[in-house]
Design an enzyme around this catalytic site. Structure first.
Site, PDB file in Angstrom:
ATOM      1  N   ASN A  84       0.817  -1.206   0.000  1.00  0.00           N
ATOM      2  CA  ASN A  84       0.000   0.000   0.000  1.00  0.00           C
ATOM      3  C   ASN A  84       0.862   1.272   0.000  1.00  0.00           C
ATOM      4  O   ASN A  84       2.091   1.210  -0.036  1.00  0.00           O
ATOM      5  CB  ASN A  84      -0.958  -0.032   1.195  1.00  0.00           C
ATOM      6  N   HIS A 114      22.650   0.828  12.091  1.00  0.00           N
ATOM      7  CA  HIS A 114      23.888   1.561  12.350  1.00  0.00           C
ATOM      8  C   HIS A 114      24.557   1.002  13.604  1.00  0.00           C
ATOM      9  O   HIS A 114      23.903   0.362  14.435  1.00  0.00           O
ATOM     10  CB  HIS A 114      23.609   3.059  12.533  1.00  0.00           C
ATOM     11  N   ALA A 159      -1.319  -2.637  13.435  1.00  0.00           N
ATOM     12  CA  ALA A 159      -0.913  -1.308  12.983  1.00  0.00           C
ATOM     13  C   ALA A 159      -0.009  -0.636  14.004  1.00  0.00           C
ATOM     14  O   ALA A 159      -0.233  -0.715  15.211  1.00  0.00           O
ATOM     15  CB  ALA A 159      -2.142  -0.451  12.720  1.00  0.00           C
ATOM     16  N   ARG A 182      -2.012 -13.548  20.539  1.00  0.00           N
ATOM     17  CA  ARG A 182      -2.756 -14.809  20.559  1.00  0.00           C
ATOM     18  C   ARG A 182      -2.626 -15.519  19.227  1.00  0.00           C
ATOM     19  O   ARG A 182      -2.173 -14.929  18.241  1.00  0.00           O
ATOM     20  CB  ARG A 182      -4.235 -14.566  20.865  1.00  0.00           C
TER      21      ARG A 182
END
Length: 199
Positions: A84, A114, A159, A182
């Protein structure tokens, strides 16, 4: 071993940035610029660019602009892949994306890192490790997946998560750092007739 061969290795590596060849990035920079500036209806041209950009590109790979990557040749898709808007892939090591993988908007897959020590970091010392998304993985919006991580088959990353360690197959995992919440079960299946209006 050439710099390109080192970057394409399935093993991680340590690098000094002044040893990297900037011309290796130029092709990807030009191709992603072209891709991100195409009209939405230029579907055939989009597909052509992805085939040239990615190391392995399934014809069922769909990428919404804007898209950025370091090299492109280190990105490999298998089967249906949906990427997306505003995705970044720092493919300083190989990124393998299994079939039926959904990558939410604003997601970053970052093989690159890094040095932890500030003096070494100031000297340009970096690290890189591969990333693997096994088949049927879904990354929610604004996830970050760090180098060296494998996300197991069928798992969902919530998210905004930051994935720093491997995630097993068939689970829902969320958070910063990302942790398993879960397992995915039969109860998670959608009842199309009962729960939703089918369009």
């Amino acid at each position: 071993m050439t710099v390109k061969e080192k970057i394409q290795s399935k093993n991680g590596y340590i690098s000094k940035h002044e040893g990297m060849d900037p011309s290796l990035k130029l092709k990807a920079q030009n191709l992603t610029w072209q891709y991100n500036n195409l009209r939405p209806d230029e579907i055939e041209k989009r597909n052509e660019i992805l085939q040239e950009l990615f190391g392995t590109c399934s014809p069922l790979t769909f990428v919404e602009p804007s898209f950025r990557c370091d090299y492109g040749f280190n990105i490999h898709t298998e089967g249906l892949t949906l990427i997306n808007y505003n995705c970044v892939m720092l493919d300083t090591s190989p990124i393998h994306i299994g079939a039926n993988t959904f990558i939410g908007p604003g997601t970053c897959l970052t093989c690159a890192g890094h040095a932890i020590d500030p003096t070494e970091r100031g000297m340009g010392i970096g690290t890189s490790k591969p990333i693997t998304l096994e088949k049927d993985v879904w990354l929610g919006a604004n996830c970050t997946v760090c180098g060296g991580v494998t996300i197991g088959e069928g798992s969902i990353i919530g998210a905004g998560s930051v994935v720093t360690k491997d995630i097993p197959a068939g689970v829902i995992a969320v958070g910063n750092p990302c942790r398993v919440m879960r397992k995915i079960t039969e109860e998670d299946k959608v009842n199309l007739e009962k729960d939703f209006m089918i369009l």
